[in-house]
Motif scaffolding. Structure first.
Motif, short mmCIF file in Angstrom:
data_model
loop_
_atom_site.label_atom_id
_atom_site.label_comp_id
_atom_site.label_asym_id
_atom_site.label_seq_id
_atom_site.Cartn_x
_atom_site.Cartn_y
_atom_site.Cartn_z
N SER A 79 0.85 -1.19 0.00
CA SER A 79 0.00 0.00 0.00
C SER A 79 0.89 1.25 0.00
O SER A 79 1.85 1.33 0.77
N ASP A 104 3.07 3.47 10.27
CA ASP A 104 2.81 3.06 8.89
C ASP A 104 3.15 4.26 8.01
O ASP A 104 3.78 5.20 8.48
N LYS A 105 2.71 4.23 6.77
CA LYS A 105 3.13 5.29 5.84
C LYS A 105 2.63 6.67 6.28
O LYS A 105 3.18 7.69 5.86
N THR A 106 1.63 6.72 7.14
CA THR A 106 1.14 8.02 7.59
C THR A 106 2.18 8.74 8.46
O THR A 106 2.06 9.95 8.69
N ASN A 140 -1.94 -1.46 5.47
CA ASN A 140 -2.76 -1.94 4.36
C ASN A 140 -1.95 -2.74 3.34
O ASN A 140 -2.48 -3.11 2.31
N ILE A 301 -13.22 -1.46 9.21
CA ILE A 301 -12.65 -2.77 8.90
C ILE A 301 -11.39 -2.91 9.76
O ILE A 301 -10.37 -2.31 9.46
#
Ligand SMILES: *[C@@H]1O[C@H](CO)[C@@H](O)[C@H](O)[C@H]1NC(C)=O
Ligand SMILES: *[C@@H]1O[C@H](CO)[C@@H](O)[C@H](O)[C@H]1NC(C)=O
Ligand SMILES: *[C@@H]1O[C@H](CO)[C@@H](O)[C@H](O)[C@H]1NC(C)=O
Ligand SMILES: *[C@@H]1O[C@H](CO)[C@@H](O)[C@H](O)[C@H]1NC(C)=O
Ligand SMILES: *[C@@H]1O[C@H](CO)[C@@H](O)[C@H](O)[C@H]1NC(C)=O
Ligand SMILES: *[C@@H]1O[C@H](CO)[C@@H](O)[C@H](O)[C@H]1NC(C)=O
Ligand SMILES: *[C@@H]1O[C@H](CO)[C@@H](O)[C@H](O)[C@H]1NC(C)=O
Ligand SMILES: *[C@@H]1O[C@H](CO)[C@@H](O)[C@H](O)[C@H]1NC(C)=O
Length: 440
Positions: A79, A104-106, A140, A301
């Motif tokens: 992702s 994560d990428k954030t 993701n 989710i």
């Protein structure tokens, strides 16, 4: 004069704006890596037992569990978030951003305080394009067996495949081929960027290793301080798969810090106990209670990580490993805790297995916070030798580098981007790239 300065600022503001897209990149990898004997990691006491084995000075737990090697072959999804200046891609350099453990990428584009802590904002303002990825196994991107698939080497191979696709213009959503790829990592993401430069020295044009040194002495203390818990039990609504309406209803009144505190006050009043909001926050907001309710509103989710994915216990453990008290906004620290990502057993067992050196012949910049606990034991200048800093000692790993520099950023611990002065560190990085033939 005033008006023209104002106009210049407004125009600069427009020039700084970025355009981003999210997409998934398919990767086929082949990774030579360990086959570990699996130990139970189903409940929190298993995580404690794992921690005790991992930190025991009488053994190398990686060697204890290693049974064999295998060549893992597989197709996975990564992702990614790609950003470029408004108006289109400029130049031929792209920065590939790889996050560390717990993020994560954030990590690279925090929206907090109007993107004031965003690395991507700074890089795009200088004209760069950036591709931030969720490492294989995390967020993701494809998840996998936490012992024998999601290991450091597999993630390095995925990073390498993505790099080649960027050079060859093989990512349809980008429709552009880049001549130069700069690998920017944070922490474990720096370990992997370094590792890539050792395995595939011709596939990187520049290394920016943030929150990193070559000294692994403090890893056991870090893992002990994490107070490891099973990720899916620590944040059941988000990292687990607690989807049942009943469970969600139970947590619902507690779905944000404010409601949590008001709810507890209400319950306590019913038994004639009166506590201030500050007292209740100190009791609960910094503990695993806050993790238990995290995710009610954030994800419909849940990420549903299998057992064997681990995380630190709570915000206080997060502070111990990542933050320098007094030099970060507690509200942002709580965002980091409530959006944290896990680490696999296989990652912990292989984090120390990167190659001993790299024949990369381009420029290398290390940027580490002065008070980094994980890579500097709390003081990057306490070398006890005539070396300028602990990160500077990593120069020996890059005998062929065209330039090597270790920059120590003040008043900052390991989680650089959560600290007040983060954007100044990012500016140091962009100007250093510009000075080393890697300008946008
Ligand atoms: C990309 O994904 C992030 C996280 O879900 C979201 O906040 C953001 O709005 C998305 N950006 C675009 C351009 O779709
Ligand atoms: C621990 O064992 C692994 C696997 O044999 C090895 O690759 C690694 O270098 C060892 N670590 C140390 C610090 O000796
Ligand atoms: C962003 O940070 C700068 C200084 O680092 C500060 O002056 C400014 O107020 C901050 N902006 C926001 C929206 O927080
Ligand atoms: C991951 O995907 C979910 C579901 O599509 C989405 O809600 C979430 O924002 C995504 N997060 C990131 C970090 O891409
Ligand atoms: C890397 O590039 C150098 C210089 O162009 C070349 O000599 C070398 O063969 C290349 N190595 C590989 C593995 O492609
Ligand atoms: C949290 O979820 C509830 C129920 O779906 C919703 O009413 C509320 O607006 C959400 N809060 C936030 C901050 O998203
Ligand atoms: C790590 O740094 C400490 C403190 O400077 C030093 O005592 C130790 O020898 C270093 N270890 C390695 C493996 O470089
Ligand atoms: C912020 O970082 C810059 C760049 O390293 C440094 O010059 C400055 O002194 C720092 N400011 C504070 C308040 O620490």
């Amino acid at each position: 004069m005033v008006v023209s300065t104002f106009l210049a600022l407004v125009l600069a503001g427009f020039a700084a704006a970025k355009t981003c897209t999210n997409f998934t990149i398919p990767v086929d990898i082949s990774s030579r890596q360990g086959v570990f004997r699996k130990v139970p990691l189903d409940v929190n006491l298993d995580a404690s037992a794992f921690m005790l084995e991992f930190t025991n000075i009488g053994q190398n737990y990686t060697a204890v569990l290693l049974q064999d090697y295998q060549t893992l072959k597989g197709s996975y999804k990564i992702s990614a978030k790609f950003c470029h200046p408004d108006g289109g891609i400029k130049g031929s350099v792209v920065q590939v951003l790889t996050h560390g453990i717990g993020f994560d990428k954030t990590y690279w584009d925090l929206s907090f305080n109007n993107y004031n802590y965003s690395y991507v904002e700074v890089a795009v303002r200088e004209g760069y394009s950036t591709l931030a990825i969720d490492r294989l196994g995390i967020g993701n991107s494809s998840h996998g067996d936490p012992f024998n698939v999601i290991q450091a080497r597999a993630e390095v191979e995925a990073l390498n495949v993505i790099t080649t696709k960027l050079r060859n213009g093989q990512i349809p959503e980008i429709k552009h081929s880049f001549d130069k790829v700069v690998h920017v990592g944070h922490s474990f993401g720096s370990v992997q960027s370094y590792w890539l430069s050792s395995l595939y020295p011709n596939n990187t044009d520049g290394l920016i290793l943030t929150g990193w040194s070559a000294n692994g002495s403090w890893l056991p203390a870090t893992i002990a301080g994490f107070n490891l818990h099973i990720a899916r039990l620590n944040q059941p609504l988000r990292l687990g798969n607690t989807l049942s309406q009943a469970a969600r209803r139970t947590f619902r009144p507690w779905s944000s810090g404010g409601e949590l505190i008001r709810g507890v006050q209400f319950l306590l009043r019913s038994i004639k106990v009166s506590l201030s909001t500050k007292d209740i926050w100190n009791e609960l907001g910094t503990t695993e209670v806050a993790n238990l309710i995290t995710g009610y509103n954030q994800t419909d989710i849940p990420l549903n990580y299998p057992p064997g994915y681990l995380t630190w216990s709570d915000f206080t453990a997060n502070v111990g490993a990542f933050l320098l008290p007094g030099h970060y906004d507690i509200a942002l620290g709580l965002v980091a805790e409530s959006t944290k990502q896990p680490v696999t057993a296989g990652e912990l067992l292989t984090i120390g297995s990167s190659p001993p050196s790299s024949s990369f012949s381009g420029p290398v910049l290390v940027v580490t916070g002065r008070q980094d606990t994980i890579f500097c034991g709390g003081d990057c200048l306490a070398t006890g030798t005539d070396a300028a800093s602990i990160p500077a000692e990593a120069a020996v790993l890059f005998p062929d580098a065209s330039a090597f520099e270790a920059y120590i950023h003040p008043d900052t611990a390991h989680g650089i981007n959560v600290h007040y002065n983060a954007s100044a560190a990012y500016e140091v990085i962009q100007s250093w790239l510009g000075a080393h033939d890697l300008g946008a």
